[in-house]
Enzyme design. Structure first.
Site, PDB file in Angstrom:
ATOM      1  N   GLY A 159       0.799  -1.237   0.000  1.00 52.68           N
ATOM      2  CA  GLY A 159       0.000   0.000   0.000  1.00 52.68           C
ATOM      3  C   GLY A 159       0.823   1.273   0.000  1.00 52.68           C
ATOM      4  O   GLY A 159       0.295   2.344   0.278  1.00 52.68           O
ATOM      5  N   ILE A 168      -1.002   1.555  -7.381  1.00 51.13           N
ATOM      6  CA  ILE A 168      -2.385   1.076  -7.280  1.00 51.13           C
ATOM      7  C   ILE A 168      -2.767   0.803  -5.822  1.00 51.13           C
ATOM      8  O   ILE A 168      -3.871   1.139  -5.381  1.00 51.13           O
ATOM      9  CB  ILE A 168      -2.545  -0.204  -8.142  1.00 51.13           C
ATOM     10  CG1 ILE A 168      -2.425   0.150  -9.632  1.00 51.13           C
ATOM     11  CG2 ILE A 168      -3.849  -0.920  -7.831  1.00 51.13           C
ATOM     12  CD1 ILE A 168      -2.311  -1.042 -10.571  1.00 51.13           C
ATOM     13  N   TYR A 202       6.262 -12.848 -15.506  1.00 53.25           N
ATOM     14  CA  TYR A 202       5.235 -12.011 -14.868  1.00 53.25           C
ATOM     15  C   TYR A 202       3.841 -12.431 -15.340  1.00 53.25           C
ATOM     16  O   TYR A 202       2.920 -12.613 -14.530  1.00 53.25           O
ATOM     17  CB  TYR A 202       5.492 -10.541 -15.201  1.00 53.25           C
ATOM     18  CG  TYR A 202       4.399  -9.611 -14.726  1.00 53.25           C
ATOM     19  CD1 TYR A 202       4.318  -9.233 -13.394  1.00 53.25           C
ATOM     20  CD2 TYR A 202       3.437  -9.115 -15.619  1.00 53.25           C
ATOM     21  CE1 TYR A 202       3.298  -8.378 -12.957  1.00 53.25           C
ATOM     22  CE2 TYR A 202       2.428  -8.265 -15.192  1.00 53.25           C
ATOM     23  CZ  TYR A 202       2.364  -7.898 -13.860  1.00 53.25           C
ATOM     24  OH  TYR A 202       1.365  -7.058 -13.432  1.00 53.25           O
TER      25      TYR A 202
HETATM   26  N1  LIG Z   1       0.874  -0.660 -13.082  1.00 53.29           N
HETATM   27  C1  LIG Z   1       0.349  -1.483 -13.977  1.00 53.29           C
HETATM   28  O1  LIG Z   1       0.316  -1.193 -15.185  1.00 53.29           O
HETATM   29  C2  LIG Z   1      -0.250  -2.800 -13.544  1.00 53.29           C
HETATM   30  C3  LIG Z   1      -0.998  -3.501 -14.480  1.00 53.29           C
HETATM   31  C4  LIG Z   1      -1.561  -4.714 -14.110  1.00 53.29           C
HETATM   32  C5  LIG Z   1      -1.369  -5.204 -12.842  1.00 53.29           C
HETATM   33  N2  LIG Z   1      -0.626  -4.504 -11.943  1.00 53.29           N
HETATM   34  C6  LIG Z   1      -0.448  -5.088 -10.619  1.00 53.29           C
HETATM   35  O2  LIG Z   1      -0.859  -4.164  -9.632  1.00 53.29           O
HETATM   36  C7  LIG Z   1      -0.091  -4.359  -8.444  1.00 53.29           C
HETATM   37  C8  LIG Z   1       0.555  -3.036  -8.012  1.00 53.29           C
HETATM   38  O3  LIG Z   1       1.369  -2.559  -9.051  1.00 53.29           O
HETATM   39  P1  LIG Z   1       1.878  -1.051  -9.139  1.00 53.29           P
HETATM   40  O4  LIG Z   1       2.066  -0.789 -10.576  1.00 53.29           O
HETATM   41  O5  LIG Z   1       1.055  -0.177  -8.310  1.00 53.29           O
HETATM   42  O6  LIG Z   1       3.344  -1.226  -8.518  1.00 53.29           O
HETATM   43  P2  LIG Z   1       4.276  -0.279  -7.596  1.00 53.29           P
HETATM   44  O7  LIG Z   1       4.012   1.136  -7.850  1.00 53.29           O
HETATM   45  O8  LIG Z   1       5.647  -0.815  -7.814  1.00 53.29           O
HETATM   46  O9  LIG Z   1       3.805  -0.680  -6.133  1.00 53.29           O
HETATM   47  C9  LIG Z   1       4.044  -1.975  -5.666  1.00 53.29           C
HETATM   48  C10 LIG Z   1       3.660  -2.057  -4.217  1.00 53.29           C
HETATM   49  O10 LIG Z   1       3.905  -3.396  -3.776  1.00 53.29           O
HETATM   50  C11 LIG Z   1       4.764  -3.359  -2.649  1.00 53.29           C
HETATM   51  N3  LIG Z   1       5.580  -4.563  -2.662  1.00 53.29           N
HETATM   52  C12 LIG Z   1       6.375  -5.026  -3.649  1.00 53.29           C
HETATM   53  N4  LIG Z   1       6.960  -6.164  -3.263  1.00 53.29           N
HETATM   54  C13 LIG Z   1       6.526  -6.412  -1.999  1.00 53.29           C
HETATM   55  C14 LIG Z   1       6.783  -7.421  -1.064  1.00 53.29           C
HETATM   56  N5  LIG Z   1       7.623  -8.436  -1.334  1.00 53.29           N
HETATM   57  N6  LIG Z   1       6.160  -7.375   0.142  1.00 53.29           N
HETATM   58  C15 LIG Z   1       5.321  -6.351   0.438  1.00 53.29           C
HETATM   59  N7  LIG Z   1       5.044  -5.360  -0.411  1.00 53.29           N
HETATM   60  C16 LIG Z   1       5.656  -5.388  -1.621  1.00 53.29           C
HETATM   61  C17 LIG Z   1       5.562  -2.077  -2.776  1.00 53.29           C
HETATM   62  O11 LIG Z   1       5.928  -1.651  -1.484  1.00 53.29           O
HETATM   63  P3  LIG Z   1       7.457  -1.397  -0.986  1.00 53.29           P
HETATM   64  O12 LIG Z   1       8.309  -1.237  -2.220  1.00 53.29           O
HETATM   65  O13 LIG Z   1       7.343  -0.154  -0.160  1.00 53.29           O
HETATM   66  O14 LIG Z   1       7.782  -2.612  -0.190  1.00 53.29           O
HETATM   67  C18 LIG Z   1       4.503  -1.140  -3.345  1.00 53.29           C
HETATM   68  O15 LIG Z   1       3.677  -0.641  -2.314  1.00 53.29           O
HETATM   69  C19 LIG Z   1       0.915  -5.464  -8.768  1.00 53.29           C
HETATM   70  O16 LIG Z   1       0.388  -6.714  -8.350  1.00 53.29           O
HETATM   71  C20 LIG Z   1       0.994  -5.407 -10.274  1.00 53.29           C
HETATM   72  O17 LIG Z   1       1.397  -6.631 -10.833  1.00 53.29           O
HETATM   73  C21 LIG Z   1      -0.050  -3.299 -12.264  1.00 53.29           C
END
Ligand SMILES: NC(=O)c1ccc[n+]([C@@H]2O[C@H](COP(=O)([O-])OP(=O)(O)OC[C@H]3O[C@@H](n4cnc5c(N)ncnc54)[C@H](OP(=O)(O)O)[C@@H]3O)[C@@H](O)[C@H]2O)c1
Length: 247
Positions: free
Chosen positions: A14, A18, A150
């Protein structure tokens, strides 16, 4: 009254993108929200942005024993759990010849294992009528070059959503998967350091609505799936992708 007034929610990951947008929206709509991440400082920053009604717990989903930390925090809060958004995760590009054991293991451990063991460990805390929202991706249905590991993790999530929905239907717990298309987040632009705009333009060109999405647009769908507004939905995949996999 918000649409998730007085519910207790967990959003893994969080601190950014997203997950942060979803946590903020759930809190705005009346929920008490636990967020997780791997860094105390980033969690404190996120909680400050969300405002009252949020609590940050350092918990790494890729270290399955560490998930117990957030489970314990929710248990101590004493009101059970109504909403779970298993959002923590991400990926990196690697063409087939370049995939390493480390790339495979870390992506599957975080995205698939982290989702599985988060849901398993919070099950005893779930209140009747609870809603679990999984983070899918259009990558599970597309063929995106250099994104196979992925994409395979998100295909696993798609399958989890259906099986768990069937398994938990009798307990009154719903499970749905939100399926984002390309959303402008630190995670997405981090896939192409130095070429961020090029990546966003390339991705937008592949979306019928002609743009990438905003984290708030996924948060709105998460809120819908989390709330009683979606009370007759379970086992569904809700695409929020500008038409990418629909058209
Ligand atoms: N952005 C897109 O286009 C997109 C599209 C489809 C699906 N998604 C999915 O949506 C989700 C969020 O993506 P996002 O784009 O918002 O990514 P983001 O900006 O990189 O955020 C990822 C979040 O996950 C946390 N995180 C990562 N690894 C972790 C771990 N091992 N334990 C606990 N927390 C962890 C990070 O927190 P810290 O780094 O502070 O630990 C951060 O809060 C993911 O599942 C991604 O696959 C994203």
């Amino acid at each position: 009254m918000g649409v998730v007034q007085d519910k207790v929610a967990l959003v893994t990951g969080g601190t950014s993108g997203i997950g942060l947008a979803a946590a903020r929206r759930l809190a705005d709509e009346g929920a008490y929200v636990f967020i997780t991440g791997r860094s105390r400082a980033r969690l404190d920053e996120a909680v400050a942005q969300i405002g009252s009604g949020a609590e940050g717990v350092v918990s790494d989903v890729s270290d399955f024993a560490d998930i117990d930390t957030v489970v314990e925090a929710i248990r101590s809060h004493g009101r059970g759990l109504d909403v779970v958004f298993t959002n923590a995760g991400g990926g990196e590009f690697a063409a087939l010849p370049d995939i390493t054991v480390e790339h495979f293991t870390s992506t599957f451990t975080t995205n698939v294992g982290g989702t599985l063991f988060t849901v398993q460990k919070v099950l005893p805390l779930l209140n009747r009528g609870a809603s679990i929202v999984l983070a899918g991706s259009t990558a599970a249905s597309n063929g995106t070059p250099s994104f196979s590991v992925y994409a395979a993790t998100k295909a696993a999530i798609r399958s989890f959503g259906r099986t768990w929905a069937a398994e938990l239907a009798g307990s009154g717990i719903r499970v749905n998967t939100v399926v984002p298309g390309p959303i402008e987040t630190p995670g997405l632009v981090g896939l192409a350091p130095g070429n961020e705009q090029e990546l966003l333009d390339e991705m937008a060109a592949d979306v019928p609505l002609g743009r990438v999405g905003r984290p708030e647009e996924i948060a709105a769908a998460v809120l819908f799936l989390a709330s009683d507004q979606s009370s007759f939905m379970t086992g569904a995949e809700l695409a929020v992708d500008g038409g990418q996999i629909q058209l």
